[in-house]
Write a protein that holds these residues in place. Sequence first.
Motif, PDB file in Angstrom:
ATOM      1  N   ARG A   1       0.835  -1.202   0.000  1.00 39.61           N
ATOM      2  CA  ARG A   1       0.000   0.000   0.000  1.00 39.61           C
ATOM      3  C   ARG A   1       0.873   1.258   0.000  1.00 39.61           C
ATOM      4  O   ARG A   1       2.054   1.200   0.330  1.00 39.61           O
TER       5      ARG A   1
ATOM      6  N   CYS B   1       1.960   5.037   4.765  1.00 36.36           N
ATOM      7  CA  CYS B   1       1.017   5.671   5.705  1.00 36.36           C
ATOM      8  C   CYS B   1       1.332   7.148   5.890  1.00 36.36           C
ATOM      9  O   CYS B   1       0.445   7.988   5.943  1.00 36.36           O
ATOM     10  N   CYS B   2       2.637   7.468   6.003  1.00 33.36           N
ATOM     11  CA  CYS B   2       3.027   8.856   6.255  1.00 33.36           C
ATOM     12  C   CYS B   2       2.654   9.756   5.086  1.00 33.36           C
ATOM     13  O   CYS B   2       2.439  10.959   5.274  1.00 33.36           O
TER      14      CYS B   2
ATOM     15  N   LEU C   1      -1.055   9.799   7.697  1.00 32.16           N
ATOM     16  CA  LEU C   1      -0.448  10.116   8.997  1.00 32.16           C
ATOM     17  C   LEU C   1      -0.037  11.586   9.051  1.00 32.16           C
ATOM     18  O   LEU C   1       0.888  12.005   8.353  1.00 32.16           O
TER      19      LEU C   1
ATOM     20  N   CYS D   1       6.040   2.613  11.074  1.00 35.72           N
ATOM     21  CA  CYS D   1       5.052   3.357  11.866  1.00 35.72           C
ATOM     22  C   CYS D   1       3.902   2.459  12.319  1.00 35.72           C
ATOM     23  O   CYS D   1       3.309   2.685  13.374  1.00 35.72           O
ATOM     24  N   CYS D   2       3.578   1.429  11.522  1.00 34.44           N
ATOM     25  CA  CYS D   2       2.427   0.585  11.830  1.00 34.44           C
ATOM     26  C   CYS D   2       2.640  -0.275  13.078  1.00 34.44           C
ATOM     27  O   CYS D   2       1.699  -0.898  13.568  1.00 34.44           O
TER      28      CYS D   2
ATOM     29  N   SER E   1      -0.018   9.037   2.948  1.00 33.49           N
ATOM     30  CA  SER E   1      -1.452   8.987   2.650  1.00 33.49           C
ATOM     31  C   SER E   1      -2.349   9.541   3.757  1.00 33.49           C
ATOM     32  O   SER E   1      -3.371  10.161   3.470  1.00 33.49           O
TER      33      SER E   1
ATOM     34  N   TYR F   1       0.107   0.871  15.656  1.00 33.95           N
ATOM     35  CA  TYR F   1      -1.341   0.765  15.462  1.00 33.95           C
ATOM     36  C   TYR F   1      -2.035  -0.181  16.448  1.00 33.95           C
ATOM     37  O   TYR F   1      -3.079   0.143  17.001  1.00 33.95           O
TER      38      TYR F   1
END
Length: 297
Positions: free
Chosen positions: A163, A166-167, A171, A203-204, A169, A207
């Motif tokens: 994917r 995250c940073c 975060l 980073c995940c 899209s 979560y």
Amino acid sequence: MVKVVGVRFKKAGKIYYFDPGDLNIEINSYVIVETARGIEYGKVVVPAREVPEEEIVAPLKKVIRVATEEDKRHAEENEKKEKEAFGICLQKIKDHNLEMKLIDVEYTFDNNKILFYFTADGRVDFRELVKDLASVFRTRIELRQIGVRDESKMLGGIGVCGRILCCKSFLGEFQPVSIRMAKEQGLSLNPSKISGTCGRLMCCLKYEQEAYEEILKRAPKVNAIVETPLGQGVVTEVSLLKEMVKVRLDKGNETDLAEFSMSDVKIIQDVAQEESDEIEEIADLEEMEELKQLEED
């Protein structure tokens, strides 16, 4: 309580609070605000609401106005200028033979400043470069060295999960992560398997950490002695998310393995602490991560 609206200046950037005053500001609309960098154009992502005073950074600046079509065109023109400035700066870096990697360029909305973001292995003397750029653009120039996490956030990419990062899209801010989180979640402590595209811990890891911490409070450790519906035994494996444990049962001279729900198991003697070699391994890995972070800073 203070009335605010939340504004972002980048797609997955940090949310900043501003005072909407008497303006009727709808979510997803664009506004013109004053920031520490100057006048900026941003998107409202949090509608007007009241928040506790401790959540804001005083003094709270007011929204100047809801953006007009002319403001929108000006912001689009700035984006085109940023692409041109990027190419010019790349050439200037090459001309000055500087060991730095240009990542991004930003114009402030009022065009009073241009910010150039770059990465480098160490300190870079870019004073002559700044003078050169100032003579070309005839405005204030700021060169800002950033770390590898910020580089990934600006450039984007695809993570090991397949994917978009995250940073990039969603975060808004980086959350602290540690090697111990990976250990508690039963992940491999091989840095290459728990590091993201930026080379830092993923980073995940953050979560699901709260869920793991809650389960760990009542979960027996491996090698703990427990009482099960089938008798006493020793824990050989723990599945935290399933909340199941495998137990080696003592049956005279024979042993047998069985799986039980944590709720059906009573701890008789838990393991006091992790084995010393595991503790040292985590400490060594955490020290390596801290050194990376210090080098980045």
